[in-house]
Design an enzyme around this catalytic site. Sequence first.
Site, PDB file in Angstrom:
ATOM      1  N   GLY A 163       6.525  12.836  -3.335  1.00  0.00           N
ATOM      2  CA  GLY A 163       7.369  13.921  -3.811  1.00  0.00           C
ATOM      3  C   GLY A 163       6.562  15.058  -4.396  1.00  0.00           C
ATOM      4  O   GLY A 163       5.379  15.234  -4.103  1.00  0.00           O
ATOM      5  N   HIS A 192       0.772   9.358  -3.043  1.00  0.00           N
ATOM      6  CA  HIS A 192       0.610  10.695  -2.474  1.00  0.00           C
ATOM      7  C   HIS A 192      -0.014  11.586  -3.540  1.00  0.00           C
ATOM      8  O   HIS A 192       0.585  11.796  -4.599  1.00  0.00           O
ATOM      9  CB  HIS A 192       1.971  11.282  -2.086  1.00  0.00           C
ATOM     10  CG  HIS A 192       2.485  10.837  -0.760  1.00  0.00           C
ATOM     11  ND1 HIS A 192       2.821   9.539  -0.493  1.00  0.00           N
ATOM     12  CD2 HIS A 192       2.743  11.547   0.373  1.00  0.00           C
ATOM     13  CE1 HIS A 192       3.264   9.454   0.756  1.00  0.00           C
ATOM     14  NE2 HIS A 192       3.223  10.657   1.310  1.00  0.00           N
ATOM     15  N   GLU A 195      -2.296  16.429  -1.841  1.00  0.00           N
ATOM     16  CA  GLU A 195      -1.836  17.001  -0.571  1.00  0.00           C
ATOM     17  C   GLU A 195      -1.640  18.502  -0.773  1.00  0.00           C
ATOM     18  O   GLU A 195      -2.304  19.325  -0.155  1.00  0.00           O
ATOM     19  CB  GLU A 195      -0.532  16.336  -0.128  1.00  0.00           C
ATOM     20  CG  GLU A 195       0.010  16.905   1.175  1.00  0.00           C
ATOM     21  CD  GLU A 195       1.339  16.276   1.574  1.00  0.00           C
ATOM     22  OE1 GLU A 195       1.761  16.503   2.717  1.00  0.00           O
ATOM     23  OE2 GLU A 195       1.955  15.571   0.751  1.00  0.00           O
ATOM     24  N   ASP A 274       2.476  11.617  10.235  1.00  0.00           N
ATOM     25  CA  ASP A 274       3.419  11.869   9.147  1.00  0.00           C
ATOM     26  C   ASP A 274       4.703  12.457   9.727  1.00  0.00           C
ATOM     27  O   ASP A 274       4.666  13.515  10.343  1.00  0.00           O
ATOM     28  CB  ASP A 274       2.782  12.868   8.177  1.00  0.00           C
ATOM     29  CG  ASP A 274       3.439  12.870   6.816  1.00  0.00           C
ATOM     30  OD1 ASP A 274       4.458  12.195   6.657  1.00  0.00           O
ATOM     31  OD2 ASP A 274       2.918  13.547   5.914  1.00  0.00           O
ATOM     32  N   ASP A 275       5.798  11.747   9.540  1.00  0.00           N
ATOM     33  CA  ASP A 275       7.114  12.155  10.010  1.00  0.00           C
ATOM     34  C   ASP A 275       7.148  12.690  11.430  1.00  0.00           C
ATOM     35  O   ASP A 275       7.188  13.897  11.674  1.00  0.00           O
ATOM     36  CB  ASP A 275       7.761  13.181   9.085  1.00  0.00           C
ATOM     37  CG  ASP A 275       9.267  13.101   9.251  1.00  0.00           C
ATOM     38  OD1 ASP A 275       9.802  13.718  10.171  1.00  0.00           O
ATOM     39  OD2 ASP A 275       9.900  12.359   8.489  1.00  0.00           O
TER      40      ASP A 275
END
Length: 365
Positions: A163, A192, A195, A274-275
Amino acid sequence: LRVETILDVAKRRGIPLPAYTVEDMRRICVIHQPATLTEFLGKFAEYMHVIAGDREAIKRIAYEFVEDKAKEGVIYVEVRYSPHLLANTDVEPIPWNQEEGDLSPDEVVHLVNQGLAEGEKAYKIKARSILCCMRHMPSWSMDVVELCKKYKKNGVVAIDLAGDESLNCEAFPGHRMAYEEAARCGIHRTVHAGEVGPASVVKEAVEVLKAERVGHGYNTLKDQVLYKQLLEQNMHFEVCPISSRLTGACHPDFTEHPVITFRKDKANYSLNTDDPLIFNSNLHLDYSTAQKYMGFTEEEFKRLNINSANSSFLPEKEKKDLVNELYEAYGMIRLNGNTTNQEPTTLNSYFHSGMSMLLCVHTLN
């Protein structure tokens, strides 16, 4: 998620969508040009209300995920998601403007485990999951670690925090307490960090949350003292080339990507997708991008995949078997802990026998 599945489930449930063909829906969901992490996260509102709260849909997307990764040549995958973002009861607030129902985060994990396990049997690969805490919802984090504990021997291998990186965990003791409990109970930990956030977020992940792996971690390079420290610790970085460009996390020119420095410094890292929906990507695209623009060689692909396997969250016996499978696939043998080429390995055979951990908090949430 497959766009076709979103359309199928919406039709079955009678839920309106902004588009009703695969092409039109894909145009709405996919980011094609560099944007921001905020814009990326906003895409989920277009379709998550279709999947969340529906048992059949959740199990289906887990199964289809394994099918898709098997077709990409993956032999082991760790997929991450937030069970709370797929539930409609025992979660506050209820996400995606859903009405309260009877699908709890606990049952979400059970359904995902079922879908992954059935996919494993059908496609002969191994799939495990990582459960995500969300930075903006610290009240969920203790629930997440309890689910990790409950399902530790049934498919769940770690906990993650994802997030908005501007929300530091020290301001939210719920995250810190969850990670302390995870460490106490032997639950593996990744975060995470770095980033789009500064290197200080990485430092916090490692020193406060005791992360064993760092999701992305690109901005670690802006603190050379920290970077050298993590190199010495053999910290594993979970790198996602395509997404890092489209979220604005890295320079849009792939030839300036931080993973090039990781490669030159022989850091411990993996290449991941990623996604796949929002970034319209797959594992081949991330790997071919690294080869075309970042100077990656066949030998580096072998090295990073073996590092990936060694840094996986599997139990030691399964991890050893996975590493040995890669050595065999790459025509390499182990001599006193070292490796040597036994026979040539083409890039094509690498892709078909290669291993990656797909590390994306948004793949299923």
